[in-house]
Enzyme design. Sequence first.
Site, PDB file in Angstrom:
ATOM      1  N   GLU A  54       0.804  -1.211   0.000  1.00 46.83           N
ATOM      2  CA  GLU A  54       0.000   0.000   0.000  1.00 46.83           C
ATOM      3  C   GLU A  54       0.843   1.269   0.000  1.00 46.83           C
ATOM      4  O   GLU A  54       0.442   2.285  -0.568  1.00 46.83           O
ATOM      5  CB  GLU A  54      -0.913   0.007   1.232  1.00 46.83           C
ATOM      6  N   ASP A  72      -8.393   7.027  -8.405  1.00 43.89           N
ATOM      7  CA  ASP A  72      -9.039   5.743  -8.668  1.00 43.89           C
ATOM      8  C   ASP A  72     -10.557   5.827  -8.619  1.00 43.89           C
ATOM      9  O   ASP A  72     -11.238   4.805  -8.663  1.00 43.89           O
ATOM     10  CB  ASP A  72      -8.552   4.693  -7.676  1.00 43.89           C
ATOM     11  N   THR A  77      -8.019   8.952  -0.306  1.00 45.95           N
ATOM     12  CA  THR A  77      -7.583   7.728   0.356  1.00 45.95           C
ATOM     13  C   THR A  77      -6.667   8.134   1.496  1.00 45.95           C
ATOM     14  O   THR A  77      -5.747   8.924   1.297  1.00 45.95           O
ATOM     15  CB  THR A  77      -6.828   6.812  -0.615  1.00 45.95           C
TER      16      THR A  77
END
Length: 269
Positions: A54, A72, A77
């Site tokens: 990640e 995305d 995020t």
Amino acid sequence: MRTRSKVAAAGRTVAGAVLGLALLAVPSSAHAAPAGLDDPAKKEIAMQLVSSAENSSLDWKAQYGYIEDIGDGRGYTGGIIGFCSGTHDMVELVELYTQRKPGNGLAEYLPALREVDGSDSHEGLDPGFTDAWKEAAKDADFRKAQNDERDRVYFNPAVKRGKADGVGVLGQFAYYDAIVMHGDGDDATSFGSIRKKALAKAKTPAQGGDEKKYLGAFLDARVWAMKQEEAHSDTSRVDTAQRVFLNKGNMNLDPPLDWKVYGDPYHIG
């Protein structure tokens, strides 16, 4: 390096509930309970393995303040597990934090987070939200909230399902990593669908099957699911990490561990 994206919000919000209910349908086993990824030392390894994929770093505790839009379609995020403003888990995290600590620096963004949930919009969040997130990450209460939501939504359901299927630490980690990336729900690339594809090829240990064969089938299904979306098309977190441990028969994830993600080498001694 952030490459992982998430599934639709509906799939993510029901992950814990679906997995919990599904345990009722998993056959019981007379075998001794498999070792747990929830052992503190194994859980630390799991956090490092996920962070290598990640965040291109083993230092997962440095990620509480991480936040960006990785393009995305899931909005912002952030944090140790990639909570997203577009997939409901971020708003649930901030709600929990605010319940425990009213008046925190993120609380004012709750109305906007609820509005953008399910989209990639930043409306009502820019320009101050990312700075507020980074500042909140200095607060032990916010860090604890991230830990608790990670466990409630992703880690604990994965470990419970893995134990019920009779897989050991490696298998439980494979489940956890899949749920982190894909969530669970009705879509074809969800964790539940990945597991169903694996079950069509091999039985779980709880069903009397061979663990290594079953996990091989699970990883095959996981790679297929990853390749269905461009953001997931690099499958090295499976091919040169989990598959390496499986091929070596390291079902307990015992160190030393050596693997690669995106071509970068990592080591846990």
